[in-house]
Design a protein around this motif. Structure first.
Motif, PDB file in Angstrom:
ATOM      1  N   GLY A 576       0.794  -1.227   0.000  1.00  0.00           N
ATOM      2  CA  GLY A 576       0.000   0.000   0.000  1.00  0.00           C
ATOM      3  C   GLY A 576       0.823   1.272   0.000  1.00  0.00           C
ATOM      4  O   GLY A 576       0.290   2.369  -0.168  1.00  0.00           O
ATOM      5  N   THR A 577       2.169   1.153   0.172  1.00  0.00           N
ATOM      6  CA  THR A 577       3.023   2.350   0.110  1.00  0.00           C
ATOM      7  C   THR A 577       3.099   2.819  -1.347  1.00  0.00           C
ATOM      8  O   THR A 577       3.337   2.018  -2.253  1.00  0.00           O
ATOM      9  CB  THR A 577       4.430   2.038   0.627  1.00  0.00           C
ATOM     10  N   PHE A 578       2.914   4.084  -1.558  1.00  0.00           N
ATOM     11  CA  PHE A 578       2.883   4.595  -2.930  1.00  0.00           C
ATOM     12  C   PHE A 578       3.600   5.929  -3.044  1.00  0.00           C
ATOM     13  O   PHE A 578       3.871   6.606  -2.041  1.00  0.00           O
ATOM     14  CB  PHE A 578       1.432   4.745  -3.415  1.00  0.00           C
ATOM     15  N   LEU A 579       3.900   6.295  -4.255  1.00  0.00           N
ATOM     16  CA  LEU A 579       4.417   7.639  -4.553  1.00  0.00           C
ATOM     17  C   LEU A 579       3.890   8.076  -5.914  1.00  0.00           C
ATOM     18  O   LEU A 579       3.453   7.258  -6.724  1.00  0.00           O
ATOM     19  CB  LEU A 579       5.943   7.697  -4.497  1.00  0.00           C
ATOM     20  N   LEU A 580       3.935   9.367  -6.127  1.00  0.00           N
ATOM     21  CA  LEU A 580       3.445   9.966  -7.370  1.00  0.00           C
ATOM     22  C   LEU A 580       4.640  10.361  -8.233  1.00  0.00           C
ATOM     23  O   LEU A 580       5.542  11.063  -7.766  1.00  0.00           O
ATOM     24  CB  LEU A 580       2.593  11.200  -7.065  1.00  0.00           C
ATOM     25  N   ARG A 581       4.639   9.921  -9.459  1.00  0.00           N
ATOM     26  CA  ARG A 581       5.733  10.262 -10.365  1.00  0.00           C
ATOM     27  C   ARG A 581       5.172  10.626 -11.735  1.00  0.00           C
ATOM     28  O   ARG A 581       4.078  10.192 -12.109  1.00  0.00           O
ATOM     29  CB  ARG A 581       6.717   9.101 -10.487  1.00  0.00           C
ATOM     30  N   PHE A 582       5.945  11.449 -12.460  1.00  0.00           N
ATOM     31  CA  PHE A 582       5.533  11.828 -13.799  1.00  0.00           C
ATOM     32  C   PHE A 582       5.784  10.668 -14.757  1.00  0.00           C
ATOM     33  O   PHE A 582       6.801   9.980 -14.664  1.00  0.00           O
ATOM     34  CB  PHE A 582       6.281  13.070 -14.266  1.00  0.00           C
ATOM     35  N   SER A 583       4.830  10.465 -15.641  1.00  0.00           N
ATOM     36  CA  SER A 583       4.925   9.354 -16.578  1.00  0.00           C
ATOM     37  C   SER A 583       6.171   9.480 -17.441  1.00  0.00           C
ATOM     38  O   SER A 583       6.486  10.554 -17.959  1.00  0.00           O
ATOM     39  CB  SER A 583       3.680   9.314 -17.466  1.00  0.00           C
ATOM     40  N   ASP A 584       6.853   8.357 -17.592  1.00  0.00           N
ATOM     41  CA  ASP A 584       8.053   8.316 -18.409  1.00  0.00           C
ATOM     42  C   ASP A 584       7.733   8.052 -19.871  1.00  0.00           C
ATOM     43  O   ASP A 584       8.517   8.351 -20.763  1.00  0.00           O
ATOM     44  CB  ASP A 584       8.969   7.214 -17.855  1.00  0.00           C
ATOM     45  N   ILE A 592       0.673   6.629 -10.410  1.00  0.00           N
ATOM     46  CA  ILE A 592       0.851   6.202  -9.024  1.00  0.00           C
ATOM     47  C   ILE A 592       1.578   4.866  -9.041  1.00  0.00           C
ATOM     48  O   ILE A 592       1.106   3.901  -9.647  1.00  0.00           O
ATOM     49  CB  ILE A 592      -0.501   6.052  -8.299  1.00  0.00           C
ATOM     50  N   ALA A 593       2.741   4.837  -8.424  1.00  0.00           N
ATOM     51  CA  ALA A 593       3.483   3.590  -8.260  1.00  0.00           C
ATOM     52  C   ALA A 593       3.303   3.138  -6.818  1.00  0.00           C
ATOM     53  O   ALA A 593       3.484   3.940  -5.890  1.00  0.00           O
ATOM     54  CB  ALA A 593       4.957   3.797  -8.583  1.00  0.00           C
ATOM     55  N   TYR A 594       2.961   1.866  -6.615  1.00  0.00           N
ATOM     56  CA  TYR A 594       2.715   1.413  -5.242  1.00  0.00           C
ATOM     57  C   TYR A 594       3.149  -0.031  -5.069  1.00  0.00           C
ATOM     58  O   TYR A 594       3.330  -0.788  -6.023  1.00  0.00           O
ATOM     59  CB  TYR A 594       1.243   1.583  -4.883  1.00  0.00           C
ATOM     60  N   VAL A 595       3.315  -0.393  -3.813  1.00  0.00           N
ATOM     61  CA  VAL A 595       3.688  -1.753  -3.451  1.00  0.00           C
ATOM     62  C   VAL A 595       2.414  -2.566  -3.357  1.00  0.00           C
ATOM     63  O   VAL A 595       1.528  -2.284  -2.539  1.00  0.00           O
ATOM     64  CB  VAL A 595       4.444  -1.789  -2.114  1.00  0.00           C
ATOM     65  N   GLY A 596       2.298  -3.567  -4.229  1.00  0.00           N
ATOM     66  CA  GLY A 596       1.106  -4.399  -4.252  1.00  0.00           C
ATOM     67  C   GLY A 596       1.361  -5.779  -3.686  1.00  0.00           C
ATOM     68  O   GLY A 596       2.511  -6.214  -3.519  1.00  0.00           O
ATOM     69  N   ALA A 597       0.285  -6.449  -3.375  1.00  0.00           N
ATOM     70  CA  ALA A 597       0.400  -7.811  -2.838  1.00  0.00           C
ATOM     71  C   ALA A 597       0.954  -8.744  -3.902  1.00  0.00           C
ATOM     72  O   ALA A 597       0.768  -8.536  -5.104  1.00  0.00           O
ATOM     73  CB  ALA A 597      -0.973  -8.290  -2.356  1.00  0.00           C
ATOM     74  N   ALA A 598       1.625  -9.798  -3.453  1.00  0.00           N
ATOM     75  CA  ALA A 598       2.204 -10.769  -4.374  1.00  0.00           C
ATOM     76  C   ALA A 598       1.107 -11.481  -5.140  1.00  0.00           C
ATOM     77  O   ALA A 598       0.006 -11.706  -4.635  1.00  0.00           O
ATOM     78  CB  ALA A 598       3.055 -11.770  -3.600  1.00  0.00           C
ATOM     79  N   GLU A 599       1.394 -11.792  -6.398  1.00  0.00           N
ATOM     80  CA  GLU A 599       0.445 -12.533  -7.216  1.00  0.00           C
ATOM     81  C   GLU A 599       0.353 -13.978  -6.726  1.00  0.00           C
ATOM     82  O   GLU A 599       1.212 -14.472  -5.983  1.00  0.00           O
ATOM     83  CB  GLU A 599       0.902 -12.506  -8.673  1.00  0.00           C
ATOM     84  N   MET A 600      -0.684 -14.644  -7.157  1.00  0.00           N
ATOM     85  CA  MET A 600      -0.869 -16.035  -6.761  1.00  0.00           C
ATOM     86  C   MET A 600       0.350 -16.856  -7.201  1.00  0.00           C
ATOM     87  O   MET A 600       0.761 -16.809  -8.347  1.00  0.00           O
ATOM     88  CB  MET A 600      -2.153 -16.591  -7.383  1.00  0.00           C
ATOM     89  N   GLY A 601       0.907 -17.564  -6.262  1.00  0.00           N
ATOM     90  CA  GLY A 601       2.084 -18.382  -6.544  1.00  0.00           C
ATOM     91  C   GLY A 601       3.393 -17.659  -6.329  1.00  0.00           C
ATOM     92  O   GLY A 601       4.454 -18.273  -6.382  1.00  0.00           O
ATOM     93  N   GLU A 602       3.345 -16.322  -6.103  1.00  0.00           N
ATOM     94  CA  GLU A 602       4.556 -15.541  -5.856  1.00  0.00           C
ATOM     95  C   GLU A 602       4.724 -15.337  -4.348  1.00  0.00           C
ATOM     96  O   GLU A 602       3.762 -15.334  -3.589  1.00  0.00           O
ATOM     97  CB  GLU A 602       4.472 -14.176  -6.560  1.00  0.00           C
ATOM     98  N   ILE A 633      -3.938   1.744  -2.174  1.00  0.00           N
ATOM     99  CA  ILE A 633      -2.845   2.622  -1.725  1.00  0.00           C
ATOM    100  C   ILE A 633      -3.226   3.243  -0.395  1.00  0.00           C
ATOM    101  O   ILE A 633      -4.330   3.770  -0.223  1.00  0.00           O
ATOM    102  CB  ILE A 633      -2.517   3.694  -2.786  1.00  0.00           C
ATOM    103  N   THR A 634      -2.308   3.155   0.571  1.00  0.00           N
ATOM    104  CA  THR A 634      -2.647   3.593   1.930  1.00  0.00           C
ATOM    105  C   THR A 634      -1.647   4.565   2.545  1.00  0.00           C
ATOM    106  O   THR A 634      -2.022   5.423   3.333  1.00  0.00           O
ATOM    107  CB  THR A 634      -2.759   2.368   2.852  1.00  0.00           C
ATOM    108  N   PHE A 635      -0.351   4.437   2.191  1.00  0.00           N
ATOM    109  CA  PHE A 635       0.673   5.280   2.795  1.00  0.00           C
ATOM    110  C   PHE A 635       1.503   5.959   1.699  1.00  0.00           C
ATOM    111  O   PHE A 635       2.053   5.283   0.823  1.00  0.00           O
ATOM    112  CB  PHE A 635       1.607   4.467   3.688  1.00  0.00           C
ATOM    113  N   LEU A 636       1.584   7.294   1.774  1.00  0.00           N
ATOM    114  CA  LEU A 636       2.474   8.021   0.871  1.00  0.00           C
ATOM    115  C   LEU A 636       3.908   7.807   1.336  1.00  0.00           C
ATOM    116  O   LEU A 636       4.206   7.957   2.533  1.00  0.00           O
ATOM    117  CB  LEU A 636       2.141   9.517   0.856  1.00  0.00           C
ATOM    118  N   TYR A 637       4.781   7.461   0.399  1.00  0.00           N
ATOM    119  CA  TYR A 637       6.181   7.194   0.749  1.00  0.00           C
ATOM    120  C   TYR A 637       6.778   8.373   1.514  1.00  0.00           C
ATOM    121  O   TYR A 637       6.572   9.539   1.149  1.00  0.00           O
ATOM    122  CB  TYR A 637       6.986   6.935  -0.528  1.00  0.00           C
TER     123      TYR A 637
END
Length: 752
Positions: A576-584, A592-602, A633-637
Motif C-alpha cells: 500500500g506504500t505509494f508515490l506519485l511520479r511523472f509518466s516516463d 501512481i506507483a505502489y507496493v502491491g500484494a504478491a500474485e498467486m504463486g509468488e 494505496i494507503t501510505f504516501l512514501y
C-alpha cells in the motif's frame, strides 16, 4: 517642502559612507544641519567662492553667527547628550576663524550635494519605495561618481563667472591706472596700491586658467559615467531576456531614465561652456558630440517585448520606450515604425523600410508622453505578421528553428540640438509559426537561445552543445517559474532527467560536465518514443501548473524518478506504500506507483504502476479524489497515511438532489486485466434519495485508439502550410476519457 525635511526622510536609507561624505563629523556635523536647518537654508551660500576674497568678511559673519546659534541651541536643549555634543561642535567650528571662505564654500557644496540627491531620488512618499530604490541603486553607476561630475560642472560654471568678473575688474583697474599716470597730484601710495591690485587680479586670472583642465576632467568623467550607464542598459536587456526561462527581472526603467536625463543635461552644460571659450577646443567638442549621439541612440528600449513565438495572422502587442522622451523637441509627432528582419539583417542593421522579409500589419505608432508615469512610449496594440519569407534551410533545420526579430526605428530631435538623429533597436529573437502545433518546438528554440547565448554574440548565434549543469539549471528555472512554485527539482529529479536525455538509465555517476546537444534537447525523439525530451518535459510543466501545483509545492509528488530507483526505494516498504511520479512514457501524465500484494504463486511483493492520469483525466476528477478512491494505496512514501496528507484535496461529497434527479458520482477503481496490467476503470454510483445501499456498476473498458495525425511530424516541423492540430495523448475511453460523458451515463442508467 524645505530641503532638509526631504533629505531627512532619506538619511536612514543612505549608506554610512554617503552620510559621512555629506556631513563630516569634525567640520560640518549632521547635527549642525539638523538643528540649524531653517537658518542655513535662508542664507546666500551660492555667492561664495574661494577666489572671491572680497566676500571674506561676509563669510566670517556667517561663521560667527552659526557658532553663536549652536551655543544657544546647546543651552536650551534639555537632553544632556545633545547639549554636550552641540558645545563640542561649536568649538570644532572655531577652526575656520582664519579660513571663513573655506567654511562658506563647504556649506555651499553640501547643499548642492543634497539638491543633486533629491533630483536623483524618485518622488515617492513611501519609505519602503525609497529603500527599494537605494537597494537597486547599487546596480547602477555610483551615485557619488555622478554627484562628483555634477559638482565639477557647477565648479566649471562658477569659475567661468569668476573669470568674467575678474576680467571686468582688471579692465577697470587698468583704465584707472592709465588715467592716474597723466595726473600730477597722484600720490605714490595710490599708484603702488593700484599696481598691487592689478598684479593680484592678473595672478587670480592666470590661476583660473585651470578651467581648461577642469573641462577636460569633466568630459572624461562624463565618458566614464555614460559607459557604465550603457553597460547597465545592456545588462537590463539581458535580464529581460533571461526572464524567459524564469530568472527574476525588475522591469522598472525609471532609474535608467533618470541617469540618461542627467547625463544629457551634463553634456549640454559642458557644450555651452566650450562655446563660451574664446579659443575653442575641437577635441573636447568632438568627444561631447560623439557622447551625445551615442546617448541619444542608446536611449530607445523595447519595454514590453513582443511574444517570442508569433503565429501568423494572430494579433500581438509590444511597447517601445524612449528614455529621453521629455527632452524630445516639440512639434512634429515622432512616428516609430516596426518591420520584421531575419538573422542576416540583424547582423548588419543597415536596413531600409523596403528590405522586408515579411509583411507586418499595424506597424506604426506615435511616441507619446505620459505625464503621470513620466514615460514616453510608442505602443503597438494590434500588430500582426501577415506573411513571412523564409531563408533557405540547410539539412534537417526546421521552420521552428529559424529566428527573426522586430526592428523599431524612428527619427528624434532633442531640444537644444540642431541635428535629427536616426535611432533604432531590435527586439529579442522571435520564431514565426503558422500553426499552433509548431508552438512547442518554437518555444524550445527560444529557450535554448535565451539560456545559452553570449551577451555580445553575433545575432543569433548559439552553441550547439552546453554542459548538463547549465541545462539542468535552465530546466529548473523554467519549471519553477511556469508552475509557479518555490519547490525546486531535487537531486534525484535532476539525475533522472540526465539519464533520460542522455539515454543512460543505468549511469549513476555525475552528469554535470557532460555535454548535451540541441539535437538531444529537441531534435531527435527519445528512444522508443514518438516525442523529444523537451516535448515530454514541457508536457509535465503544463500538467503541473494546471492541476498539480499545490501537490508539488507541498512536496507530495516525487516527480521525476526512474524505475530502477523506484524499485530500490519501494521494495522494502509495506503493501500500500505509494508515490506519485511523472509518466516516463506519456506526454503530460502522472502515475501512481505502489507496493502491491504478491500474485498467486509468488512470495514477494511487486511494484505496480497505475495507468497515467492526463490533464483530461484530472479535469474530470481531481488527483486527490482519485487517490481517495483507490483502496490499494494507503501510505504516501515513506510512511504518511494518505488520508492525513491528502484530506485537504478531497472534494465534499454530494448530498443534495437537484431538479429531482438522482445524484451520480464518479469513482476511480483499479482493475486487473489480461496479463495483469494495472489499468484505470470508471465506477459510477447510483444513490437512492436516502443515499443508502448504492449499487455499483462497473463500466466495461472501451478499446483504446490513437488519433490519426493529419501530417507526419517531419512534415509539420518543416512546413509553413496550415496543419490540423492534434494531441499526442492517446484518448482512452475510460474514466480519463474526454468523450461524451452523457453516453456513458445513459448506458449505465439503462443497465438492465
Amino acid at each position: 517642502m524645505a530641503q532638509w525635511s526631504r533629505i531627512s526622510q532619506l538619511i536612514q536609507y543612505l549608506p554610512d559612507e554617503t552620510i559621512n561624505d555629506f556631513y563630516p563629523t569634525v567640520t560640518f556635523a549632521i547635527e549642525v544641519r539638523h538643528f540649524l536647518s531653517e537658518w542655513i537654508e535662508k542664507q546666500r551660500w551660492e555667492d561664495f567662492a574661494l577666489e572671491n576674497v572680497e566676500q571674506e568678511a561676509n563669510a566670517r559673519a556667517l561663521l560667527d553667527e552659526i557658532i553663536m546659534l549652536l551655543q544657544s541651541s546647546s543651552q536650551q536643549n534639555a537632553n544632556v547628550v545633545d547639549k554636550m555634543k552641540l558645545m563640542q561642535i561649536s568649538k570644532n567650528m572655531s577652526m575656520f576663524q582664519h579660513q571663513p571662505l573655506q567654511f562658506a564654500v563647504m556649506v555651499r557644496d553640501t547643499l548642492r550635494k543634497e539638491r543633486v540627491l533629491l533630483r536623483a531620488m524618485p518622488q515617492v512618499n513611501n519609505p519602503q519605495q525609497h529603500q527599494q530604490y537605494i537597494t537597486r541603486e547599487s546596480a547602477f553607476p555610483s551615485m557619488q561618481e555622478v554627484d562628483h561630475l555634477v559638482l565639477k560642472v557647477l565648479e566649471v560654471q562658477d569659475l567661468r563667472q569668476n573669470i568674467h568678473q575678474v576680467q571686468e575688474e582688471l579692465n577697470w583697474e587698468r583704465q584707472n591706472y592709465e588715467s592716474l599716470q597723466g595726473t600730477m597730484d597722484t600720490t605714490v601710495s595710490e599708484v603702488t596700491r593700484l599696481q598691487n591690485h592689478i598684479q593680484q587680479l592678473e595672478y587670480n586670472f592666470n590661476t583660473m586658467a585651470t578651467r581648461f583642465q577642469l573641462l577636460r576632467e569633466c568630459v572624461d568623467c562624463l565618458d566614464q559615467c555614460q559607459t557604465q550607464l550603457l553597460s547597465r542598459l545592456k545588462a537590463w536587456r539581458g535580464e529581460q531576456y533571461k526572464a524567459t526561462i524564469g530568472h527574476p527581472f525588475n522591469d522598472n526603467l525609471n532609474v535608467l531614465q533618470m541617469w540618461c536625463e542627467q547625463l544629457l543635461g551634463v553634456n549640454g552644460k559642458l557644450r555651452q561652456e566650450l562655446m563660451l571659450i574664446v579659443d575653442p577646443i575641437p577635441e573636447l567638442q568632438e568627444r561631447l558630440g560623439q557622447l551625445l549621439q551615442l546617448l541619444i541612440q542608446s536611449s530607445l528600449v523595447v519595454d514590453k517585448q513582443p511574444p517570442q513565438v508569433i503565429k501568423t495572422q494572430s494579433k500581438f502587442s509590444t511597447t517601445v520606450r524612449y528614455l529621453l522622451g521629455e527632452k524630445v523637441a516639440p512639434g512634429k509627432p515622432v512616428v516609430v515604425r516596426a518591420q520584421i528582419i531575419n538573422e542576416l539583417q540583424a547582423r548588419s542593421l543597415n536596413i531600409t523600410p523596403s528590405d522586408n522579409v515579411g509583411e507586418v500589419i499595424n506597424n506604426t505608432a506615435i511616441l507619446e508622453h505620459n505625464t503621470t508615469s513620466k514615460s514616453t512610449c510608442a505602443t503597438f496594440r494590434n500588430m500582426s505578421i501577415k506573411k513571412i519569407k523564409r531563408a533557405d534551410r540547410k539539412g534537417s533545420e526546421s521552420v521552428t528553428e529559424e529566428k527573426f526579430a522586430l526592428l523599431f526605428s524612428t527619427e528624434i530631435t532633442i531640444t537644444g540640438c540642431d541635428t535629427a538623429y536616426r535611432i533604432q533597436i531590435i527586439s529579442l529573437p522571435v520564431v514565426v509559426i503558422v500553426h499552433g502545433s509548431q508552438d512547442n518546438n518554437a518555444l524550445a528554440t527560444i529557450i535554448w537561445d535565451c539560456a545559452f547565448s553570449e551577451p555580445d554574440r553575433l545575432p543569433f548565434v548559439v552553441p550547439e552543445r552546453v554542459p548538463w549543469k547549465l541545462m539542468c539549471s535552465t530546466l529548473n528555472s523554467k519549471f519553477t517559474s511556469e508552475v509557479p512554485t518555490h519547490h525546486n527539482l531535487d537531486h534525484y529529479n535532476q539525475h533522472f532527467l540526465a539519464q533520460k536525455i542522455f539515454d543512460k538509465p543505468d549511469f549513476n555517476d555525475d552528469f554535470s560536465n557532460m555535454m548535451v546537444s540541441w539535437t538531444q534537447f529537441n531534435k531527435e525523439v527519445l528512444p522508443g518514443r514518438l516525442f523529444t525530451f523537451w516535448q515530454w518535459f514541457e508536457g509535465v510543466i503544463d500538467l503541473t501548473k494546471k492541476h498539480l501545483r499545490t501537490y508539488w509545492s507541498d512536496g507530495l509528488i516525487f516527480g521525476f524518478i526512474g524505475k530502477q530507483h523506484l524499485h530500490l526505494i519501494l521494495k522494502e516498504r509495506p503493501n500500500g506504500t505509494f508515490l506519485l511520479r511523472f509518466s516516463d512514457s506519456e506526454i503530460g501524465g502522472i502515475t501512481i506507483a505502489y507496493v502491491g500484494a504478491a500474485e498467486m504463486g509468488e512470495h514477494k511483493q511487486i511494484i505496480k504502476n497505475i495507468q497515467p492520469f492526463t490533464k483530461r483525466d484530472l479535469d474530470i476528477r481531481s488527483l486527490g479524489d482519485r487517490i481517495r478512491d483507490i483502496s490499494d494505496i494507503t501510505f504516501l512514501y515513506p510512511d504518511f497515511p494518505k488520508h492525513d496528507v491528502f484530506k485537504m484535496y478531497y472534494s465534499e461529497p454530494q448530498t443534495s438532489t437537484s431538479g429531482g434527479y438522482i445524484p451520480v458520482s464518479l469513482h476511480t477503481k483499479v482493475g486487473m486485466e489480461t496479463g495483469s496490467l494495472a489499468t484505470n476503470v470508471t465506477s459510477v454510483a447510483h444513490h437512492t434519495e436516502s443515499h443508502h445501499n448504492a449499487a455499483i456498476y462497473q463500466v466495461p473498458q472501451f478499446q483504446q485508439f490513437t488519433p490519426q495525425e493529419a501530417i507526419t511530424r517531419e512534415q509539420m516541423e518543416t512546413s509553413d502550410s496550415p496543419a490540423v492540430e492534434f494531441s499526442p495523448d492517446p484518448a482512452v475511453f475510460s474514466d480519463e476519457a474526454t468523450g461524451d460523458m452523457d453516453l456513458v451515463l445513459n448506458s449505465l442508467l439503462n443497465f438492465p
